[in-house]
Design a protein around this motif. Sequence first.
Motif, PDB file in Angstrom:
ATOM      1  N   TYR A  76      -4.295  -6.501  -1.543  1.00 39.92           N
ATOM      2  CA  TYR A  76      -3.624  -5.253  -1.157  1.00 39.92           C
ATOM      3  C   TYR A  76      -3.840  -4.944   0.323  1.00 39.92           C
ATOM      4  O   TYR A  76      -2.941  -4.450   1.012  1.00 39.92           O
ATOM      5  CB  TYR A  76      -4.127  -4.095  -2.015  1.00 39.92           C
ATOM      6  CG  TYR A  76      -3.655  -4.167  -3.450  1.00 39.92           C
ATOM      7  CD1 TYR A  76      -2.317  -3.955  -3.767  1.00 39.92           C
ATOM      8  CD2 TYR A  76      -4.542  -4.446  -4.481  1.00 39.92           C
ATOM      9  CE1 TYR A  76      -1.875  -4.022  -5.086  1.00 39.92           C
ATOM     10  CE2 TYR A  76      -4.108  -4.520  -5.799  1.00 39.92           C
ATOM     11  CZ  TYR A  76      -2.777  -4.306  -6.092  1.00 39.92           C
ATOM     12  OH  TYR A  76      -2.346  -4.378  -7.396  1.00 39.92           O
ATOM     13  N   LEU A 206       9.892   3.233   3.925  1.00 40.20           N
ATOM     14  CA  LEU A 206       9.407   3.677   2.616  1.00 40.20           C
ATOM     15  C   LEU A 206       8.487   2.636   1.987  1.00 40.20           C
ATOM     16  O   LEU A 206       7.488   2.981   1.346  1.00 40.20           O
ATOM     17  CB  LEU A 206      10.591   3.983   1.695  1.00 40.20           C
ATOM     18  CG  LEU A 206      11.379   5.255   2.030  1.00 40.20           C
ATOM     19  CD1 LEU A 206      12.554   5.415   1.066  1.00 40.20           C
ATOM     20  CD2 LEU A 206      10.472   6.490   1.964  1.00 40.20           C
ATOM     21  N   GLN A 207       8.818   1.350   2.177  1.00 38.12           N
ATOM     22  CA  GLN A 207       7.955   0.300   1.644  1.00 38.12           C
ATOM     23  C   GLN A 207       6.608   0.275   2.378  1.00 38.12           C
ATOM     24  O   GLN A 207       5.552   0.075   1.762  1.00 38.12           O
ATOM     25  CB  GLN A 207       8.627  -1.071   1.757  1.00 38.12           C
ATOM     26  CG  GLN A 207       7.798  -2.192   1.119  1.00 38.12           C
ATOM     27  CD  GLN A 207       8.479  -3.547   1.229  1.00 38.12           C
ATOM     28  OE1 GLN A 207       9.691  -3.628   1.437  1.00 38.12           O
ATOM     29  NE2 GLN A 207       7.709  -4.611   1.108  1.00 38.12           N
ATOM     30  N   LEU A 209       5.146   2.839   3.638  1.00 38.00           N
ATOM     31  CA  LEU A 209       4.386   3.961   3.094  1.00 38.00           C
ATOM     32  C   LEU A 209       3.762   3.608   1.746  1.00 38.00           C
ATOM     33  O   LEU A 209       2.618   3.979   1.459  1.00 38.00           O
ATOM     34  CB  LEU A 209       5.282   5.189   2.944  1.00 38.00           C
ATOM     35  CG  LEU A 209       5.641   5.955   4.222  1.00 38.00           C
ATOM     36  CD1 LEU A 209       6.528   7.140   3.889  1.00 38.00           C
ATOM     37  CD2 LEU A 209       4.385   6.424   4.951  1.00 38.00           C
ATOM     38  N   ARG A 210       4.523   2.879   0.913  1.00 35.81           N
ATOM     39  CA  ARG A 210       3.977   2.472  -0.384  1.00 35.81           C
ATOM     40  C   ARG A 210       2.781   1.545  -0.219  1.00 35.81           C
ATOM     41  O   ARG A 210       1.777   1.672  -0.929  1.00 35.81           O
ATOM     42  CB  ARG A 210       5.077   1.786  -1.215  1.00 35.81           C
ATOM     43  CG  ARG A 210       6.093   2.750  -1.828  1.00 35.81           C
ATOM     44  CD  ARG A 210       6.912   2.064  -2.915  1.00 35.81           C
ATOM     45  NE  ARG A 210       7.734   0.985  -2.379  1.00 35.81           N
ATOM     46  CZ  ARG A 210       8.975   1.140  -1.935  1.00 35.81           C
ATOM     47  NH1 ARG A 210       9.548   2.340  -1.962  1.00 35.81           N
ATOM     48  NH2 ARG A 210       9.661   0.110  -1.475  1.00 35.81           N
ATOM     49  N   GLU A 211       2.902   0.593   0.716  1.00 29.63           N
ATOM     50  CA  GLU A 211       1.784  -0.331   0.956  1.00 29.63           C
ATOM     51  C   GLU A 211       0.576   0.429   1.510  1.00 29.63           C
ATOM     52  O   GLU A 211      -0.572   0.132   1.164  1.00 29.63           O
ATOM     53  CB  GLU A 211       2.197  -1.441   1.929  1.00 29.63           C
ATOM     54  CG  GLU A 211       3.315  -2.346   1.423  1.00 29.63           C
ATOM     55  CD  GLU A 211       2.891  -3.207   0.253  1.00 29.63           C
ATOM     56  OE1 GLU A 211       1.694  -3.225  -0.093  1.00 29.63           O
ATOM     57  OE2 GLU A 211       3.762  -3.867  -0.350  1.00 29.63           O
ATOM     58  N   ARG A 213      -0.150   3.558   0.957  1.00 22.18           N
ATOM     59  CA  ARG A 213      -0.720   4.338  -0.136  1.00 22.18           C
ATOM     60  C   ARG A 213      -1.576   3.449  -1.042  1.00 22.18           C
ATOM     61  O   ARG A 213      -2.640   3.864  -1.516  1.00 22.18           O
ATOM     62  CB  ARG A 213       0.395   4.996  -0.944  1.00 22.18           C
ATOM     63  CG  ARG A 213      -0.112   5.938  -2.038  1.00 22.18           C
ATOM     64  CD  ARG A 213       1.045   6.599  -2.759  1.00 22.18           C
ATOM     65  NE  ARG A 213       1.890   5.617  -3.420  1.00 22.18           N
ATOM     66  CZ  ARG A 213       3.020   5.907  -4.066  1.00 22.18           C
ATOM     67  NH1 ARG A 213       3.444   7.163  -4.098  1.00 22.18           N
ATOM     68  NH2 ARG A 213       3.726   4.960  -4.652  1.00 22.18           N
ATOM     69  N   THR A 214      -1.117   2.231  -1.259  1.00 27.27           N
ATOM     70  CA  THR A 214      -1.867   1.304  -2.105  1.00 27.27           C
ATOM     71  C   THR A 214      -3.189   0.913  -1.446  1.00 27.27           C
ATOM     72  O   THR A 214      -4.222   0.828  -2.109  1.00 27.27           O
ATOM     73  CB  THR A 214      -1.031   0.035  -2.377  1.00 27.27           C
ATOM     74  OG1 THR A 214       0.221   0.413  -2.944  1.00 27.27           O
ATOM     75  CG2 THR A 214      -1.761  -0.883  -3.338  1.00 27.27           C
ATOM     76  N   TYR A 255      -6.471  -0.117  -9.071  1.00 27.11           N
ATOM     77  CA  TYR A 255      -5.813  -1.403  -8.817  1.00 27.11           C
ATOM     78  C   TYR A 255      -5.698  -2.253 -10.078  1.00 27.11           C
ATOM     79  O   TYR A 255      -4.891  -3.181 -10.134  1.00 27.11           O
ATOM     80  CB  TYR A 255      -6.566  -2.178  -7.736  1.00 27.11           C
ATOM     81  CG  TYR A 255      -6.477  -1.538  -6.371  1.00 27.11           C
ATOM     82  CD1 TYR A 255      -5.246  -1.235  -5.801  1.00 27.11           C
ATOM     83  CD2 TYR A 255      -7.612  -1.233  -5.647  1.00 27.11           C
ATOM     84  CE1 TYR A 255      -5.161  -0.659  -4.553  1.00 27.11           C
ATOM     85  CE2 TYR A 255      -7.544  -0.650  -4.390  1.00 27.11           C
ATOM     86  CZ  TYR A 255      -6.314  -0.371  -3.848  1.00 27.11           C
ATOM     87  OH  TYR A 255      -6.228   0.206  -2.617  1.00 27.11           O
TER      88      TYR A 255
END
Length: 426
Positions: A76, A206-207, A209-211, A213-214, A255
Amino acid sequence: MEVIVLFSVFLVLLLVGVPIAFSLGISSLAYLLLEGISLTIVPQRMYAGIDTFVLLCIPGFVLAGNLMNVGNITEYIVRFCNALMGHIRGGLGLANVGGSMIFGGISGTAVADAASIGAVMIPGMSKSGYDKPFAAAVTAASSTIGPIIPPSVPMIIAGSLTGVSVGRMFLAGAIPGLLLGVAMMITTYLLAVRRRYPKEERVPFLQLLREARTAFWALLMTAIILYGIIGGFFTPTEASIVASLYALVVGMYIYKGLSWRKLPGILTDTVLTSSALLLLVGLANLFGWILTSQQIPQMVADAILTISDNPIVVILILNLILLFVGMFMETIAALIILFPALLGVATGVGMDPVHFAVMAVLNLMIGLTTPPVGVCLFVVSGIGNLPMLRVAYAILPFLVCNIAVLLLVAYVPAVSLWLPNLLMGQ
């Protein structure tokens, strides 16, 4: 005569490939037998070497690193760094360095960093069009950041040897670690542009931001460790336990890479790694006691100061000694044997103990990636199935940039001392 036997046995055992801990133990035993000293001193000195509360955090940070690694946290972290920098020329190489900066701030050890990041990045970079020796070299070079950016197992050892605050040393490593990472990113980018390595499409916002956040939960661990120590909420030893519990919860319930079935294997690996480290600490303490009893550290200090008492020259000599030793000796053993002797020389020319500790650890970390026996070179060579000489040649540009950062840290004390003085006072 007995001291000559001590060093001769030690060097011969190293040259034939005997592990460093056993080389230290067997050579010390030979000395004790020749001197007629009771062997009861062996368990006494070994126990004295590990009977330090701060050393308890070594198993804790090793466990935290193992939990994060097995829990797929490394993947991640790398995905986030790749999403952030993949569109730049050589972006995967930059992501490799960025991943090491983040993961190194969790595991605190260079070899763990090289193994975990390398397992993900070396095959991935090779498939994407990068030369495999380059991918291995980036991984090995960037693994040296781990023990500089806090937490740091070598700095814990240095603190236990001198009584210097481990929290101060953790803070002192933050800016040098960031400088090291930036320098390697610049080197990676310049080499990527020159060799026309690939770049990927820019990731949609947006992707990204998702990464982010992960990866947030992995990034938060380092912040918790540092804030807890600096704020006085817990000691470094307690911080290692908090980090392990945090890694367990995040890996299992956020996770979802961890499971109860994997825990026995993780605990076994942690016990083996921690036992090997503490055995090394104990035997190195015995070896160091013999050197102290023979006044070898004082002789080394006098010899250095005989050459010059100019701080610039003395600091250069200290760097050369530490770099040379780092090529051949395991970091923790080198610290236990050399650090007390060289610290006296360093403070004698006006160096702050924390400043010297950061400089010493950085030297020994660079040694892990320096031929002929840099441990991290062998790790990445094995992962990439490459001859070690090809990796050693590919890492030369990174060694140059790392040594440039080392000289900056050595001769500009504020690089190390500004942050701990700001947050913890003079």
